[in-house]
Design an enzyme around this catalytic site. Structure first.
Site, PDB file in Angstrom:
ATOM      1  N   LYS A 253       0.858  -1.197   0.000  1.00 40.40           N
ATOM      2  CA  LYS A 253       0.000   0.000   0.000  1.00 40.40           C
ATOM      3  C   LYS A 253       0.890   1.241   0.000  1.00 40.40           C
ATOM      4  CE  LYS A 253      -3.094   2.706   3.048  1.00 40.40           C
ATOM      5  NZ  LYS A 253      -3.918   2.720   4.278  1.00 40.40           N
ATOM      6  N   ASP A 258      -2.524  10.290   3.450  1.00 32.54           N
ATOM      7  CA  ASP A 258      -3.904   9.887   3.691  1.00 32.54           C
ATOM      8  C   ASP A 258      -4.608  10.913   4.570  1.00 32.54           C
ATOM      9  OD1 ASP A 258      -6.306   8.642   4.059  1.00 32.54           O
ATOM     10  OD2 ASP A 258      -5.538   7.052   5.379  1.00 32.54           O
ATOM     11  N   LYS A 265      -9.963  13.050   8.138  1.00 35.03           N
ATOM     12  CA  LYS A 265      -9.453  12.677   9.458  1.00 35.03           C
ATOM     13  C   LYS A 265      -9.410  13.913  10.361  1.00 35.03           C
ATOM     14  CE  LYS A 265      -6.276   8.951   8.088  1.00 35.03           C
ATOM     15  NZ  LYS A 265      -6.916   7.869   8.860  1.00 35.03           N
ATOM     16  N   ASP A 276       1.783   6.617   5.299  1.00 30.19           N
ATOM     17  CA  ASP A 276       0.779   5.641   4.897  1.00 30.19           C
ATOM     18  C   ASP A 276       1.195   4.875   3.636  1.00 30.19           C
ATOM     19  OD1 ASP A 276      -1.574   4.363   5.583  1.00 30.19           O
ATOM     20  OD2 ASP A 276      -2.858   5.721   4.445  1.00 30.19           O
ATOM     21  N   ASP A 335     -12.064   7.151   3.987  1.00 30.61           N
ATOM     22  CA  ASP A 335     -10.824   6.952   4.745  1.00 30.61           C
ATOM     23  C   ASP A 335     -10.422   5.475   4.807  1.00 30.61           C
ATOM     24  OD1 ASP A 335      -8.618   7.639   6.223  1.00 30.61           O
ATOM     25  OD2 ASP A 335      -9.705   7.952   8.105  1.00 30.61           O
ATOM     26  N   GLU A 337      -9.366   3.660   2.493  1.00 30.58           N
ATOM     27  CA  GLU A 337      -8.901   3.713   1.114  1.00 30.58           C
ATOM     28  C   GLU A 337      -7.837   2.668   0.767  1.00 30.58           C
ATOM     29  OE1 GLU A 337      -7.576   5.422   3.465  1.00 30.58           O
ATOM     30  OE2 GLU A 337      -5.467   5.052   3.061  1.00 30.58           O
ATOM     31  N   ARG A 339      -7.562  -0.479   1.390  1.00 30.73           N
ATOM     32  CA  ARG A 339      -8.098  -1.739   0.873  1.00 30.73           C
ATOM     33  C   ARG A 339      -8.555  -1.589  -0.578  1.00 30.73           C
ATOM     34  NH1 ARG A 339     -12.368  -1.770   5.699  1.00 30.73           N
ATOM     35  NH2 ARG A 339     -10.609  -0.649   6.596  1.00 30.73           N
TER      36      ARG A 339
HETATM   37  N1  BES Z   1      -4.024   4.730   6.946  1.00 33.37           N
HETATM   38  C1  BES Z   1      -5.118   4.500   7.812  1.00 33.37           C
HETATM   39  C2  BES Z   1      -4.783   3.542   8.952  1.00 33.37           C
HETATM   40  C3  BES Z   1      -3.797   4.058   9.982  1.00 33.37           C
HETATM   41  C4  BES Z   1      -4.259   4.703  11.116  1.00 33.37           C
HETATM   42  C5  BES Z   1      -2.460   3.820   9.849  1.00 33.37           C
HETATM   43  C6  BES Z   1      -3.369   5.141  12.071  1.00 33.37           C
HETATM   44  C7  BES Z   1      -1.573   4.255  10.819  1.00 33.37           C
HETATM   45  C8  BES Z   1      -2.027   4.914  11.932  1.00 33.37           C
HETATM   46  C9  BES Z   1      -6.275   3.898   7.023  1.00 33.37           C
HETATM   47  O1  BES Z   1      -6.383   4.294   5.709  1.00 33.37           O
HETATM   48  C10 BES Z   1      -7.524   4.309   7.719  1.00 33.37           C
HETATM   49  O2  BES Z   1      -7.799   5.475   7.722  1.00 33.37           O
HETATM   50  N2  BES Z   1      -8.258   3.361   8.278  1.00 33.37           N
HETATM   51  C11 BES Z   1      -9.443   3.643   8.976  1.00 33.37           C
HETATM   52  C12 BES Z   1     -10.477   2.642   8.543  1.00 33.37           C
HETATM   53  C13 BES Z   1     -11.870   2.973   8.985  1.00 33.37           C
HETATM   54  C14 BES Z   1     -12.376   4.201   8.266  1.00 33.37           C
HETATM   55  C15 BES Z   1     -12.769   1.795   8.692  1.00 33.37           C
HETATM   56  C16 BES Z   1      -9.155   3.526  10.455  1.00 33.37           C
HETATM   57  O3  BES Z   1      -8.354   2.684  10.854  1.00 33.37           O
HETATM   58  O4  BES Z   1      -9.702   4.322  11.232  1.00 33.37           O
HETATM   59 ZN    ZN Z   2      -4.629   4.887   4.834  1.00 31.12          ZN
HETATM   60 MN    MN Z   3      -7.468   6.104   5.532  1.00 30.60          MN
END
Ligand code: BES
Ligand code: ZN
Ligand code: MN
Length: 489
Positions: A253, A258, A265, A276, A335, A337, A339
């Site tokens: 990825k 992000d 966020k 990210d 967010d 994204e 996946r």
């Molecule tokens: N890149 C983030 C995950 C992340 C969070 C990595 C904190 C490192 C530190 C990912 O794209 C994300 O935003 N995931 C969300 C998913 C949710 C919206 C289902 C998350 O983990 O909150």
């Molecule tokens: Zn992300």
């Molecule tokens: Mn995200």
């Protein structure tokens, strides 16, 4: 920083091991007699016990050329392994890095492999990200320019370093990519950087939006839609194995920033989302390591590079997109994204290369940080054998993994009446698992492992001396080890 191997010490700082209960190594004994007992006196005057992580510096000792002696603890001699050696030497280098010492000699017992692990620890600990520090004063800059591992096995270790040096370089490359800022590192500039490693003998292909459009990669493209930066996909190929052998495939990825997109966020800590792309950085570092040490395996690395931004043209919650697999996806949260990017890249990889297996790395979910912290990466898989090998490689490399379950009960959470699936589960429960279920729907039943490195790939303020900056380079050592121990020759 240069790594050297020698039979005797020549540095201005000399480090020597001490084992549990203040048992001096031969090197420490020799220093003790050369200094008329300064080593034993210093130990007795301190609380230094020789335990793992213990350090004691003796400044300006009489009787030796060295300007300082550093005693470092290794704990029980019988329990010492490569990881212990790596960590101990890292501790030494951390303690002298900006001390004024230039050449450091480190005595270490054990075989050539052990010495190389020590040297790897030295490289990991000396890593810095100072690119943008224009006002760093001279005395805050690293003074150490070379580390010499001292042993009677030095010449064997020097030869073996041809296998380890490229791994150290691969970690450094991955860290540089993760630490680099999102205004400098965006899909196009990232792809240009990856092209530079073709000098190691890798074949590199870069695909832009037009090509990905043709392949039908609308899940990936939807994520990049709000960014002024063009999305890219980079394929790296290393053919070190027998011709006709199915390749191993590593997928990463690469969200260069992000923001969350329209599902924006919160501001706090958003700067960390420059990291990210840690999964892709690990794949790039791994491919560089494998090529650098001329691994006897056929390996493919594929990374999806996008920037996730809010914009008038950004993807909306409620949108439905069709991925390369032909499946439709209802976007519930922009967010989630990673996946979407990986789904398309995984499908593309199995479709084009028919690999032996696919392993993807991704900073995929905040939930994995809640579950495992920075200590283990989360692992999800449809192949028990492959996981067993990965767990072993994790222990051997000290980049550890912890398996979590997947299954139909979780899979149902990403069903939706409006499309084939949605991109998030129900509520926040089992967030890392529902993300894995989404990926699983894009692997076409191929042997596959998903490694969630949201906790291990980024770690500011780690206490581990091998981990000095935000970008850890996690995954390079783990996967190099997996390949080395199972899929070469
Ligand atoms: N890149 C983030 C995950 C992340 C969070 C990595 C904190 C490192 C530190 C990912 O794209 C994300 O935003 N995931 C969300 C998913 C949710 C919206 C289902 C998350 O983990 O909150
Ligand atoms: Zn992300
Ligand atoms: Mn995200």
């Amino acid at each position: 920083m240069k790594i050297l191997f020698a039979a005797s010490a020549s540095g201005d700082a000399v480090a020597a091991p001490v084992y549990a209960d203040r048992k001096l190594s031969d090197a420490a004994k020799a220093l003790d007699s050369a200094t008329s007992g300064a080593v034993t006196r210093a130990i007795e005057a301190s609380r230094f016990k020789g335990g793992a992580g213990d350090l004691l510096e003796i400044a300006a000792p009489a009787g030796v050329d060295a300007t300082r002696i550093v005693l470092f603890g290794l704990g029980e001699k019988s329990k010492l392994d490569g990881n212990g050696a790596e960590k101990a030497v890292a501790g030494v280098i951390k303690s002298v890095l900006t001390s004024g010492a230039k050449a450091v000699s480190v005595h270490l017992d054990g075989d050539a492999d052990q010495l190389c692990r020590g040297a790897l620890g030295a490289t990991l600990a000396s890593y810095r990200f100072d690119t943008y520090r224009t006002k760093l004063s001279e005395d805050k800059k690293p003074s150490v320019t070379s580390v010499e591992m001292v042993s009677s096995h030095a010449s064997a270790a020097e030869k073996l370093w041809a296998q380890w040096g490229p791994v150290a370089d691969g970690v450094t490359l991955a860290r540089d990519l993760v630490n680099e800022t999102p205004n400098a590192l965006y899909p196009e500039s990232y792809a240009e950087k990856v092209k530079e490693i073709s000098k190691l003998g890798l074949e590199i292909e870069v695909f832009g939006e037009e090509e990905m459009e043709k392949y039908g990669m609308h899940a990936l493209l939807g994520v990049g839609q709000g960014s002024v930066r063009e999305s890219k996909m980079v394929v790296m190929k290393w053919d070190g194995g027998k011709s006709g052998d199915k390749p191993l495939a590593f997928i990463g990825k690469g969200v260069t920033f992000d923001s969350g997109g329209i599902s924006l966020k919160p501001g706090q800590g958003m700067d960390e989302m420059k990291g990210d792309m840690g999964g892709s950085a690990a794949v790039v570092g791994l491919m560089a390591a494998l090529a650098g040490r001329k691994a006897k395996a056929n390996v493919i690395g594929v990374i999806g590079l996008v920037e996730n931004m809010p914009d008038g043209n950004a993807q909306r919650p409620g949108d439905i997109v069709k991925s390369m697999s032909g499946q439709t996806i209802e976007i519930h949260n922009t967010d989630a994204e990673g996946r979407l990017v990986l789904g398309d890249v995984l499908w593309y990889t199995q479709d084009r290369f028919d690999p032996k297996f696919m392993i993807n790395l991704a900073t995929l979910t905040g939930a994995i940080l809640i579950a495992l912290g920075h200590e283990h990466a989360g692992v999800f898989s449809n192949d028990d054998d492959l996981v067993a090998k990965l767990e072993k490689a994790g222990k051997a490399s000290d980049e550890t993994v912890w398996r979590l379950p997947i299954g139909p009960e979780y899979d149902r959470q990403i069903d939706t009446p409006n499309a084939d699936m949605k991109n998030v589960g129900e509520g926040r429960l089992a967030g890392s698992i529902t993300a894995a279920q989404f990926l699983k729907r894009h692997v076409n039943e191929k042997p596959w492992i998903h490694i969630d490195i949201a906790g291990t790939g980024m770690h500011a303020g780690s206490k581990d001396p091998r981990q000095p900056t935000f970008g850890t380079g996690y995954g390079v050592r783990l996967l190099d080890r997996l390949v080395r121990d199972n899929f070469e020759g």
